[in-house]
Design an enzyme around this catalytic site. Structure first.
Site, PDB file in Angstrom:
ATOM      1  N   GLU A  47       0.242  -0.946   5.660  1.00  0.00           N
ATOM      2  CA  GLU A  47       1.348  -0.563   6.546  1.00  0.00           C
ATOM      3  C   GLU A  47       1.191   0.883   6.979  1.00  0.00           C
ATOM      4  O   GLU A  47       1.436   1.249   8.122  1.00  0.00           O
ATOM      5  CB  GLU A  47       2.689  -0.750   5.806  1.00  0.00           C
ATOM      6  CG  GLU A  47       3.920  -0.579   6.699  1.00  0.00           C
ATOM      7  CD  GLU A  47       4.475   0.836   6.753  1.00  0.00           C
ATOM      8  OE1 GLU A  47       5.346   1.097   7.592  1.00  0.00           O
ATOM      9  OE2 GLU A  47       4.035   1.700   5.977  1.00  0.00           O
TER      10      GLU A  47
ATOM     11  N   ASP B  82       0.822  -1.217   0.000  1.00  0.00           N
ATOM     12  CA  ASP B  82       0.000   0.000   0.000  1.00  0.00           C
ATOM     13  C   ASP B  82       0.851   1.259   0.000  1.00  0.00           C
ATOM     14  O   ASP B  82       2.024   1.240   0.374  1.00  0.00           O
ATOM     15  CB  ASP B  82      -0.922   0.027   1.227  1.00  0.00           C
ATOM     16  CG  ASP B  82      -0.154   0.097   2.544  1.00  0.00           C
ATOM     17  OD1 ASP B  82       0.810  -0.679   2.707  1.00  0.00           O
ATOM     18  OD2 ASP B  82      -0.502   0.938   3.401  1.00  0.00           O
TER      19      ASP B  82
HETATM   20 ZN   LIG Z   1       6.835   2.473   3.725  1.00  0.00          ZN
END
Ligand SMILES: [Zn+2]
Length: 479
Positions: free
Chosen positions: A145, A78
């Protein structure tokens, strides 16, 4: 038409551009996750995807490397999807408009997602190649993340054999990260009564502060707008009648708040006294922050006569006193790594709404017991003021491993290639390495990556030359 086709390494930039065609902001990962699964299936590689859309791929060793130890390569799929106000791209659906001048790569009007698309591109180029020598590989590509390492937290790694992991999510070439802090979001909430108050509505605003990332920047002891705003009101309460209508500041738990504001209601006769008090607080704060955060400003403006619901005076006082009493800022420095903050906490958000008044803090420590002790302190303070507390987004730290075969090998290869030592760095921020090393016993890991600038913003740029260097280096390490 391909924009990056003339850049070297071609195999890496080919996949990087492919990734940029697929929207992959956090929480919008079905498509990119499916793309990665398909990629592996088309190449007959073992692949699994879980409910969190994480992708794990296993690739056999190249010829002659069958008996070598498995290496885990890891990155996140992501990106932080942000765009400029006048940009017409729909980041939920459209491709990025990738541009290059040969030196840097960027995306027109949006963030690029070099963080962490370059890791995915390296991994795909590696899995796609037929002639790069490497040991057996286990690939972990996580999701979300950027919004709290949610994918990594959900990972099931019980089928993995690897005990050595290279995380590719750093933004400085030649800097190897060797440890990181654990963290948690701590919420303190007070239930407050409301009462109808007549008077003059006024606004107190705190602004002009530097703010910054609550991990990396906490050591500079910059001003915290939320605490300054609470202090300003408490000082004024000592000399005049002041009712808090609402008080909001900060945008995220992990950002030092650079602005904060409160609407208050005061008797007309007290306005001059409050004005004077605000000016005194500003002079005090300016003196305290004259080098650390010199542009701090506090303004007091009259809005107009009103009759409105305000927080009960005692409850408001309780809330403001809790805010100035809660520990904040750097609390302990590391004795092992000079200049590294070991434990810290940031009062990122203050918010009042209806009968609730809450604070949101992000705490960090590379020492788990210090983290737990800090939680106890925060809980003690909040409860002493009648608050209720809760925690979310708890992730473990990654402690520096004194004896690391992987690090020694990577330093050796680096020295041979570049004739100098890499910089080994411990950081006061979270990395997925912390979560993963908590799931794989005795994991030996390190974090690397090519030079990137202004990540998480529309100015994000990836250095072409550095991307090439890290690719060559990664291949040498695997060989
Ligand atoms: Zn990163």
């Amino acid at each position: 038409m391909s924009v990056l086709e003339n850049l070297e390494p071609k195999e890496v930039f080919h996949f990087f551009e492919e990734i940029c065609k697929i929207p992959h902001g956090s929480r919008n990962l079905e498509q990119i996750s499916a793309f990665l699964v398909n990629f592996a299936k088309e190449r007959n590689l073992e692949v699994v995807s879980d409910d969190a859309l994480n992708v794990i791929i296993k690739a056999p060793a190249s010829k002659g490397y069958e008996d070598r130890e498995t290496i885990i390569l890891q990155g996140h799929m992501d990106m932080v999807a942000v765009k400029e106000d006048d940009c017409d791209i729909d980041m939920a659906k459209d491709s990025l408009r990738v541009k290059t001048d040969g030196e840097y790569i960027w995306a027109e009007g949006t963030s690029l997602g070099g963080d962490d698309g370059i890791a995915v591109a390296y991994i795909l180029a590696l899995l796609d190649s037929k002639d790069i020598p490497h040991p057996p590989l286990e690939i972990i590509i996580t999701t979300n993340e950027e919004i709290g390492m949610l994918g990594a937290s959900a990972l099931d790694l019980s089928s993995l054999k690897g005990k050595k992991m290279i995380n590719i999510d750093n933004e400085i070439e030649g800097e190897f990260i060797t440890s990181c802090a654990g963290g948690a979001t701590f919420i303190s909430e007070l239930t407050v009564k409301r009462e109808s108050v007549s008077g003059v509505e006024c606004k107190i605003e705190v602004f002009g502060l530097k703010g910054g990332h609550s991990g990396e920047m906490i050591k500079y002891e910059r001003g915290n707008a939320n605490i300054i705003c609470a202090r300003t009101m408490l000082e004024a309460m000592d000399v005049a009648e002041l009712h808090v209508k609402d008080f909001c500041g900060g945008m995220a738990d992990n950002a030092i708040p650079f602005a904060s504001a409160a609407n208050i209601v005061v008797p007309e006769g007290d306005i001059a006294k409050i004005k004077e008090s605000v000016e005194k607080t500003l002079a005090d704060v300016k003196g305290e922050l004259d080098i650390k955060d010199p542009d701090v400003a506090i303004t007091f403006t009259e809005v107009g006569k009103t009759t409105t619901e305000c927080i009960d005076k005692k409850d408001a006082e309780r809330f403001l006193k809790m805010i100035i009493t809660l520990p904040n800022g750097p609390l302990a420095m590391s004795a092992a790594v000079e200049g590294l903050v070991e434990t810290s906490v940031n009062l990122g958000i203050v918010e009042t709404s209806g009968d609730k008044a809450k604070t949101v803090q992000l705490l960090r420590s590379s020492v788990e017991s210090s983290k737990a002790f800090l939680v106890k302190k925060l809980k003690t303070v909040a409860e002493a003021f009648g608050g209720e507390t809760s925690m979310e987004g708890i992730y473990p730290g990654w402690k520096y491993v004194c004896d690391s075969q992987l690090r020694d090998h990577m330093v050796d290869v680096y020295k041979k290639m570049y004739g100098k030592e890499p910089v080994l760095h411990a950081i006061h921020a979270g990395l997925e390495c912390g979560i993963i090393s908590n799931k794989i016993k005795d994991l030996d890991c390190i974090s690397i990556g090519p030079d990137m600038a202004d990540i998480h913003s529309t100015k994000e740029r990836l250095s072409v030359k550095s991307a090439k260097n890290v690719w060559e280096y990664l291949k040498a390490v695997l060989a």
